[in-house]
Enzyme design. Sequence first.
Site, PDB file in Angstrom:
ATOM      1  N   GLU A   7       0.805  -1.226   0.000  1.00  0.00           N
ATOM      2  CA  GLU A   7       0.000   0.000   0.000  1.00  0.00           C
ATOM      3  C   GLU A   7       0.839   1.278   0.000  1.00  0.00           C
ATOM      4  OE1 GLU A   7      -0.598  -2.618   1.885  1.00  0.00           O
ATOM      5  OE2 GLU A   7      -2.543  -3.304   1.156  1.00  0.00           O
ATOM      6  N   HIS A  32     -12.178  -5.613   8.495  1.00  0.00           N
ATOM      7  CA  HIS A  32     -12.920  -5.282   7.275  1.00  0.00           C
ATOM      8  C   HIS A  32     -14.121  -4.410   7.571  1.00  0.00           C
ATOM      9  CE1 HIS A  32     -10.574  -8.788   5.982  1.00  0.00           C
ATOM     10  NE2 HIS A  32     -10.648  -8.269   4.774  1.00  0.00           N
TER      11      HIS A  32
END
Length: 806
Positions: free
Chosen positions: A538, A605
């Site tokens: 990322e 999540h």
Amino acid sequence: MNVLFMHFDPYFCHMESTFEAVSTQDMLSFEAFRNSVIADYKLAIMSREVSLLGRREVLTGKAKFGIFGDGKEVAQIALSKFFQKGDFRSGYYRDQTFMFALGVANVEDYFSQLYSDVHNDPYSGGKNMNAHFATEFVNENGQWNALTQSYNVSADIAPTAGQMMRGLGLAFASNCFRNSKNKDQFPHLSNNGNEVCFCTIGDASTSEGHFWEAINAAGVLQVPLAVFVYDDGYGISVPTALQTTKGSISEVLKGFQKEKNTNGIKIYTVKGWDYAALCETFEEGIRYTRETHTPVVFHIQELTQPQGHSTSGSHERYKPLERLDWERNWDCNKQMRDWLILNELATDEILQEVENEAKQLARASKLAAWEKYIAPIKEKIKEAVVLVQQGLSETDLNIANSFLQELVQSKEPLKRDIFRTINLILEKIPTHSNATAIQSFLVKYNEEEAPFYSKHLYNEGPKSALNVSVIEAAYTSESPLINGYEVLNQYFDKLFEENPLVYAFGEDLGGIGDVNQGFAGLQNKHGIDRIFDTGIREQSIMGQAHGMALRGLRPIAEIQYLDYLLYGLQTLSDDIATIHYRTNGMQSSPVIIRTRGHRLEGIFHSGSPMGVIVNALRGMYVCVPRNMVQAVGMYNTLLKGNDPALLIECLNGYRLKEKMPSNISAFTVPLGKPEILKAGEDVTIVSYGSILRIVEDAANRLLVMGIDCEIIDVQTLLPFDINHQILASLKKTNRILFVDEDVPGGASAYMYQQVIELQGGYRWLDVAARTLSAKAHRPAFGSDGDYFSKPNTEEIINVIHEMMAE
Ligand SMILES: Cc1ncc(C[n+]2csc(CCOP(=O)(O)OP(=O)(O)O)c2C)c(N)n1
Ligand SMILES: [Mg+2]
């Protein structure tokens, strides 16, 4: 044969010389070579003098902190010879000689930055500490300059190895341009992708994960990235042995070495005091990466730090005596001098003359910078003294003078000293007959100076996303009702057809078209060069986007789930969010970071760390659309401006049905303008994103119970409700509740502060304003985990009942 001719390479001469251009005829001549080498030596000496003077300026109180490039001069002069117009630098604080050699920095400006002179520091307008360079990429109107015609320096940051991420992106943009079918449309941005990014880094900073992530990505991507590791054996006081496996970065990188028929990088080692070898090595390596886009790493060994790390300490404290001795002997400037004499390129006498001239040049420039900085402050002091001394009795004059004395006599007065001294005098002499004139002097001075410290956080003017005109979404009776992801998919398809500068990439974005199919089928249609997969990395995805955006492309880069934004946050917060501010408006990075978040399942999540985000990303826009149509409108708005943005799609919204607008690539959603989703009279509920559906559910049930809620979707957290629409609602309902999925005191507290304090909402409250957020922990797994961790309908109903009963 003279040793000189063994090293004599006409290449040295046909590059732009540091001090004087060399004519074609001269090029091959020995004389021209000699002059060029002596000019290089002169530059090395001048730069060293700058370091010595700079340290002294700090130690004598003229500047706050200093970090210098002493001990690395010769290598930098050598590498500057192979930096061409159109190339980019992503470097760190040791690069002053490199910058002087290219002429993108001069000594006077360098000292202006050291003095934090907001009016004369051309790299950051007084915002960055010294030796943090930048050149202009974007003009005042937000148009990209002809970057192929200039030496391009992306703005430095202090966090070690942060530059690796940006460097990767700047280099990667060359691949984008080289492969672009549309490159004829932007010849000012690239010359067929021939541009190399020169990325400099200290030896100890290679311990950071950023270094390894960037090297791995560069090896996979095959980009024209030239990494120069300046190895001086230390990271402040910590020696290489404690930084790097096997004590050598080039040794430990060997697994990355490109072999026949593999990707990878090419590794060079060279001594930092060996002028001739440095030139030869860099010439070969840079040519290689420029032509083949194979990344190269130069491990520049045996460098020194004659003055230690910075003005914060002294290296005698931690370097053994033998090391200090060794450093004196192997100082690159000394070695270059010995080499010049050994090879009969100059006599001791000539070099002494050169040294004197170089030092003189540095001193004169330093003085000029100081004068430029201090003269206007001293003028202001004079003005203030006259105003303060007017109309005072003898006793009061004595009091005033006792304060003024220090200010007037100070050799390095600051602006803040003027404010403090004058205010102290007014506190002591509250009946001062000239008080009004003195106050207005202070107000005016503050108004003149304060903006220089705060401006350019965001683009203003034509490229501000806040100035984009609003085009409403259009619908016809035939407008289809389709899944949210299909809205995005059709939108991206059109976008890639219409805008050749747009690229999209991330984990699982290319082949399968992202984990929620926004890009499904689009790689085949628009090409693997524009829509592609990346490794799981990322931080460097952020860096890749950043470098591309700095070079005029319009990347949409994915963080697969909002929870993983933390992996990319350093680059976003330190580099992307600050770039416009820290370059005083000279560079812009209009990245769009696309992610999906809020409610789904489980600890990793379902995150909605919006408080972290709004606090870490000032300088970016933060969009929190409630559905995919709103998201598209925001993408359209953002693509018209030059500021970076984070857009969070609702993770649980891709399969909800939405009406497809007929003007999908044209309509815009304005930033900072909340929308009233349901009008009501009793309570204002302020929220955003996925939880709005729960808020709506609660409001419907409350309505049945006779309580009429007004629901406001803020749409963007940065900027926040520019026109104070929420206040207007509060004036009507006199009750307000802020709801979100963040932790207590997170973004709900931010919204509360904006409305209650900043908009003055406290004046309109009949009952205490409230926030309702998730629990302090991460959300537990499963639907009940969600129910008990995040705000649920029943909780909202209960809070509103409480508010109505208060
Ligand atoms: C992320 C981060 N951690 C720590 C620091 C403080 N710091 C500044 S320079 C430095 C040492 C860097 O050493 P090296 O990479 O070898 O570069 P050198 O200064 O020796 O040229 C440290 C620890 C920082 N600026 N950024
Ligand atoms: Mg070091």
